[in-house]
Design an enzyme around this catalytic site. Sequence first.
Site, mmCIF file in Angstrom:
data_model
loop_
_atom_site.group_PDB
_atom_site.id
_atom_site.type_symbol
_atom_site.label_atom_id
_atom_site.label_comp_id
_atom_site.label_asym_id
_atom_site.label_seq_id
_atom_site.Cartn_x
_atom_site.Cartn_y
_atom_site.Cartn_z
ATOM 1 N N CYS A 13 0.848 -1.201 0.000
ATOM 2 C CA CYS A 13 0.000 0.000 0.000
ATOM 3 C C CYS A 13 0.880 1.246 0.000
ATOM 4 O O CYS A 13 2.106 1.164 0.073
ATOM 5 C CB CYS A 13 -0.924 0.008 1.214
ATOM 6 S SG CYS A 13 -0.033 0.030 2.787
ATOM 7 N N CYS A 16 3.272 1.583 2.882
ATOM 8 C CA CYS A 16 4.516 0.814 2.727
ATOM 9 C C CYS A 16 5.537 1.621 1.928
ATOM 10 O O CYS A 16 6.718 1.694 2.288
ATOM 11 C CB CYS A 16 4.241 -0.518 2.026
ATOM 12 S SG CYS A 16 3.170 -1.646 2.931
ATOM 13 N N ASP A 433 -10.102 14.969 -22.765
ATOM 14 C CA ASP A 433 -9.520 14.968 -24.101
ATOM 15 C C ASP A 433 -10.652 15.196 -25.102
ATOM 16 O O ASP A 433 -11.827 14.981 -24.781
ATOM 17 C CB ASP A 433 -8.825 13.622 -24.329
ATOM 18 C CG ASP A 433 -8.390 13.436 -25.764
ATOM 19 O OD1 ASP A 433 -7.697 14.322 -26.285
ATOM 20 O OD2 ASP A 433 -8.760 12.414 -26.371
ATOM 21 N N ASP A 629 -2.777 10.541 -23.988
ATOM 22 C CA ASP A 629 -3.412 10.949 -22.732
ATOM 23 C C ASP A 629 -2.794 10.253 -21.525
ATOM 24 O O ASP A 629 -3.088 10.633 -20.383
ATOM 25 C CB ASP A 629 -4.914 10.631 -22.769
ATOM 26 C CG ASP A 629 -5.637 11.376 -23.875
ATOM 27 O OD1 ASP A 629 -5.320 12.558 -24.075
ATOM 28 O OD2 ASP A 629 -6.499 10.776 -24.537
#
Length: 740
Positions: A13, A16, A433, A629
């Site tokens: 996570c 961490c 976009d 993108d």
Amino acid sequence: MAEYSYNVTGMYCAACASAVERIARRRPDVTAAAVNLATERLVVITDGAEPFEELREAVAKAGYGLERRTAEDDLEKRRDAELKAERNRVIISAVFAVPLFYLGMGHMLPFGLELPLPSWLDMNSSPVAFAVVQAVLALVVMICGKRFYVSGFRALFQLSPNMDTLVALGTISAFGYGVWSIVRILGGDTSHVHRLFFESVGTVITLVMLGKYLETRSRRRAAGAIKKLGELRPETATVLRGEKEMQVPASALAPGDVVLVQPGGRFPADGKVISGESSADNSLITGESMPVPVAPGDEVIGGAINGEGQLRCEVTAAASESMLDRMIALVENAQSRKAPIARIADKVASVFVPCVLAIAVLAAVIWAISGADVEFVVNVFVSVLVIACPCAMGLATPTAILAGSGRGAELGILIKSGEALEALAKTEVVVVDKTGTLTEGRPQVTSAVFTDGVDELELLGLAAAAERGSTHPAAVAFIDYAEKRGADCTAAAEDVRALPGRGVEATVGGHSVLAGNSRLMSERGIGENGMDTENAQICVAVDGRLCAVFGFADALKSDSRGAIEHLHALGVKSVMLTGDRESAAEKVAREAGVDEYYAQVLPDGKAEYVEKIRQTGARVAMIGDGINDAPALAAADVGVAIGGGTDVAIESADVVLVHGDMSRAADAVELARATRRNIVENLFWAFCYNTVGIPIAAGALYFLDVPLLNPGFAGAAMALSSVSVVTNALRLRRWKPKRR
């Protein structure tokens, strides 16, 4: 100064990743350190010798692993194996948790209903077997979830308890009291058969494991986006040494090399055309589907697709400095730069766990000093821990996320993680976009002007026949337009000749047909005949006379304006970014109703704009569908990819609108907000139970003739809180967007 990069293992996570970063930064010779959770990579900058051995020892003490960078294939295999092992642990845990829940909760069904059980497992006639089987099943689940205990107690010892600490303490307390109840049952006190809490252990661990696995899988997909970007560049390139052609690795190209690019092939590096004419599909950079003509002196981009002509190009940038590599770096940096969103439950746990431990110890000490017997003191201590077992708190977040993401999947909204859902709920600005997101992503004929006296259908048929063999997007759109107008496009074209970067010429039905741009008309000396050829994508001349000109544009999707209006109704600002020209951008922005728009923005510019908004403190969601993108999707607080777009965009994003339905973007924000409200409600109810139950379990009201809450009643209260939390979360399965 020198930069070193290492692989980190054992991270699950954002907390961490932050812990590993802190460890690295503590070294006096390390000037900077950054951990990319998605790629599991630590980068350190040091002004001394390489600190690998020292870092590895320090990281190991915190429970993580540090390795030197290995071959990418080996790393991928190891990560795939780890993900598969984690999935197997979840499956095994679920296999044992289901019968455990069946045993532990069957007798609690209302209206006298009971689940059928074999006689040797009957709680009344065989209480020992009934209890021992549950203990064994729970123990297997705990072994599958052993990393929660490692992580949870490590965080506790470091004085930073988190959700894993809650899970570890609560499940161990419940399991420990269950074992104590077995001892009492063996001693003849069968009333303790009603004080087994093993099913709570199995339920909490299995659900939290499932949530962790889904998050890990999401991170692996994010890392896959970077790999797919790298795959856009061809592995080899044809280099000219004099007039001799040689195959070399594309990564070995250097500025000044001359490469030969065949029709349909990808440019191996950024360069400049020195001979030949063609067109280049630069959609990975600009997002626009219309190829651009290229001739000697024009620049080309590594990874773009060459059109119909063979080209010789001079390499102008090494592989590591190309536009494609800069895009890869943008995606990597954006992912590591993304602010970790601390879970609500982890914030709660940092205060809740120390308080519960303090209350349990203090209550036990006070009762011991007051002269209570040992069993009473133990009863108080265990009751506090059992009623504080984080069943409700542990279930509050994952059950709501599972219910919300499940409902999203039914609506065509794939939410990859709890962090993405929380970020989406807080969205204040949506950056979209243009091409393929707000628009259809393919050109369509928007204007047609014919010379007086021309048979329009006959002309369309002649031109369509000449264009039939071309794959150019404008040619495909023209043929579609001609067929929809009812023109006969079946005539055979003869002597067809493609003119790279200009158009096509052919003989159709005895007529000489030219279809191409204004440059082609000028080369053949064909006058404008009173028509505007400069702004036309296709001009058609028959037998040397200009007969028609056609304009093309990318049409707005039917649901785009409604989606923007829905976002505005939710209080979300809209901004459109596109690599297209100003006039096209202005038209789409006006039709869609966006608040702001910016044209001719390249991928790095999109990512920079997103980052600039984030620096103002606003939460940003980026919606896109193309390779160009990907950096902005990774840079945003939450990236939303349109289904049907490129794999790179989909894997870079945190949320995917599966059916390419733009209207689902607003639905996703609304669903995320509903899920977040549900999590807060769940935590509120969990706290209510604990606020009332913990003081009673500690004996605070004992002198007011309120009976001591023994572990049996504590477990019942705990189970009731879990049922209320799960029931509340399941309401999300019936959620519907308000504006639909």
